[in-house]
Design a protein around this motif. Structure first.
Motif, PDB file in Angstrom:
ATOM      1  N   ARG A 174      33.439  46.431  45.471  1.00  0.00           N
ATOM      2  CA  ARG A 174      34.053  46.139  44.182  1.00  0.00           C
ATOM      3  C   ARG A 174      34.615  44.725  44.142  1.00  0.00           C
ATOM      4  O   ARG A 174      35.252  44.269  45.081  1.00  0.00           O
ATOM      5  CB  ARG A 174      35.193  47.146  43.945  1.00  0.00           C
ATOM      6  N   GLN A 175      34.379  44.021  43.057  1.00  0.00           N
ATOM      7  CA  GLN A 175      35.013  42.729  42.821  1.00  0.00           C
ATOM      8  C   GLN A 175      36.055  42.844  41.715  1.00  0.00           C
ATOM      9  O   GLN A 175      37.113  42.241  41.799  1.00  0.00           O
ATOM     10  CB  GLN A 175      33.983  41.665  42.452  1.00  0.00           C
ATOM     11  N   ALA A 176      35.741  43.604  40.678  1.00  0.00           N
ATOM     12  CA  ALA A 176      36.687  43.812  39.581  1.00  0.00           C
ATOM     13  C   ALA A 176      36.360  45.133  38.902  1.00  0.00           C
ATOM     14  O   ALA A 176      35.205  45.543  38.854  1.00  0.00           O
ATOM     15  CB  ALA A 176      36.608  42.675  38.573  1.00  0.00           C
ATOM     16  N   ASP A 177      37.387  45.808  38.398  1.00  0.00           N
ATOM     17  CA  ASP A 177      37.190  47.055  37.667  1.00  0.00           C
ATOM     18  C   ASP A 177      38.179  47.131  36.521  1.00  0.00           C
ATOM     19  O   ASP A 177      39.157  46.383  36.479  1.00  0.00           O
ATOM     20  CB  ASP A 177      37.339  48.264  38.595  1.00  0.00           C
ATOM     21  N   ALA A 178      37.919  48.024  35.580  1.00  0.00           N
ATOM     22  CA  ALA A 178      38.750  48.145  34.384  1.00  0.00           C
ATOM     23  C   ALA A 178      40.177  48.576  34.718  1.00  0.00           C
ATOM     24  O   ALA A 178      41.085  48.355  33.918  1.00  0.00           O
ATOM     25  CB  ALA A 178      38.119  49.126  33.405  1.00  0.00           C
ATOM     26  N   GLY A 179      40.405  49.154  35.871  1.00  0.00           N
ATOM     27  CA  GLY A 179      41.749  49.539  36.287  1.00  0.00           C
ATOM     28  C   GLY A 179      42.659  48.347  36.545  1.00  0.00           C
ATOM     29  O   GLY A 179      43.883  48.496  36.588  1.00  0.00           O
ATOM     30  N   GLU A 180      42.082  47.152  36.675  1.00  0.00           N
ATOM     31  CA  GLU A 180      42.893  45.947  36.883  1.00  0.00           C
ATOM     32  C   GLU A 180      43.761  45.634  35.680  1.00  0.00           C
ATOM     33  O   GLU A 180      44.784  44.974  35.809  1.00  0.00           O
ATOM     34  CB  GLU A 180      41.996  44.741  37.186  1.00  0.00           C
ATOM     35  N   TYR A 181      43.354  46.112  34.505  1.00  0.00           N
ATOM     36  CA  TYR A 181      44.184  45.885  33.322  1.00  0.00           C
ATOM     37  C   TYR A 181      45.558  46.516  33.505  1.00  0.00           C
ATOM     38  O   TYR A 181      46.544  46.004  32.984  1.00  0.00           O
ATOM     39  CB  TYR A 181      43.521  46.452  32.065  1.00  0.00           C
ATOM     40  N   LEU A 182      45.638  47.593  34.244  1.00  0.00           N
ATOM     41  CA  LEU A 182      46.918  48.243  34.505  1.00  0.00           C
ATOM     42  C   LEU A 182      47.574  47.721  35.781  1.00  0.00           C
ATOM     43  O   LEU A 182      48.784  47.511  35.822  1.00  0.00           O
ATOM     44  CB  LEU A 182      46.734  49.766  34.612  1.00  0.00           C
ATOM     45  N   ARG A 183      46.769  47.504  36.823  1.00  0.00           N
ATOM     46  CA  ARG A 183      47.337  47.080  38.107  1.00  0.00           C
ATOM     47  C   ARG A 183      47.843  45.650  38.078  1.00  0.00           C
ATOM     48  O   ARG A 183      48.830  45.324  38.711  1.00  0.00           O
ATOM     49  CB  ARG A 183      46.281  47.236  39.209  1.00  0.00           C
TER      50      ARG A 183
END
Length: 188
Positions: A174-183
């Motif tokens: 993984r490099q980026a995922d949609a969960g980064e918006y929260l993390r």
């Protein structure tokens, strides 16, 4: 806000090419659809502002020049940022653009989606489908089974190796995922 120099443009295009392949030309040369009625929006272009690279229409860039540099927060779609070391890193904001022009895709089983969104790599047990011709090191966009883009990463195994791998083998790092918006909401 300024145009990218030759070295910066090469770094951005190299990273985007890893995910889009020949579709990069389509992405860069497509006519813009943003802008006020009657005004020719032109094409999309890349601009650098505070170490972040933005993908915006020429019309939006022209209008943004009237905003003071210190007051300008964002412009168009943020593709990524340059690190202090000078390398370019794609951010999650570029997911919609990458998903529309992706050359290699991976689809996850519904049971593996949450694990990926929590920041974990894609395992063989969570892999539902993968496009043909993926080799290790290729950029892939990760989708849910309902074709919703979840993130992107780098393939750890080829398509053929995925078929032979055991269930706990890592398929996509993984490099980026949609969960980064929260993390990482403070950094975005």
């Amino acid at each position: 806000m300024r145009p990218l120099d030759e070295k910066e443009t090469a770094a951005v295009f190299e990273k985007l090419f890893k995910f889009t392949g020949p579709n990069l030309k389509v992405m860069v040369e497509r006519p813009a659809v943003e802008g006020p009625a009657g005004d020719d929006p032109g094409r999309y272009c890349l601009r650098l502002h505070k170490n972040r690279v933005y993908y915006a229409s020429e019309s939006l860039v022209r209008r943004a020049t009237s905003v003071a540099r210190g007051r300008l927060v964002s412009l168009g779609t943020c593709l990524g940022k340059f690190t202090k070391g000078g390398s370019f890193r794609l951010t999650i904001q570029s997911l919609d653009l990458l998903a529309a022009h992706a050359r290699r895709k991976v689809w996850l089983k519904p049971t593996a989606e949450m694990s990926f969104l929590y920041g974990n790599p894609v395992l063989k047990s969570g892999l539902a489908r993968i496009t043909e011709g993926v080799s290790p090191g290729d950029g892939v966009v990760v989708f849910s089974m309902s074709d919703l883009p979840l993130g992107f990463g780098v393939a750890a195994r080829s398509t053929q190796d995925c078929r032979k791998a055991h269930a706990d083998a890592i398929v996509v790092n993984r490099q980026a995922d949609a969960g980064e918006y929260l993390r990482n909401e403070d950094d975005l």
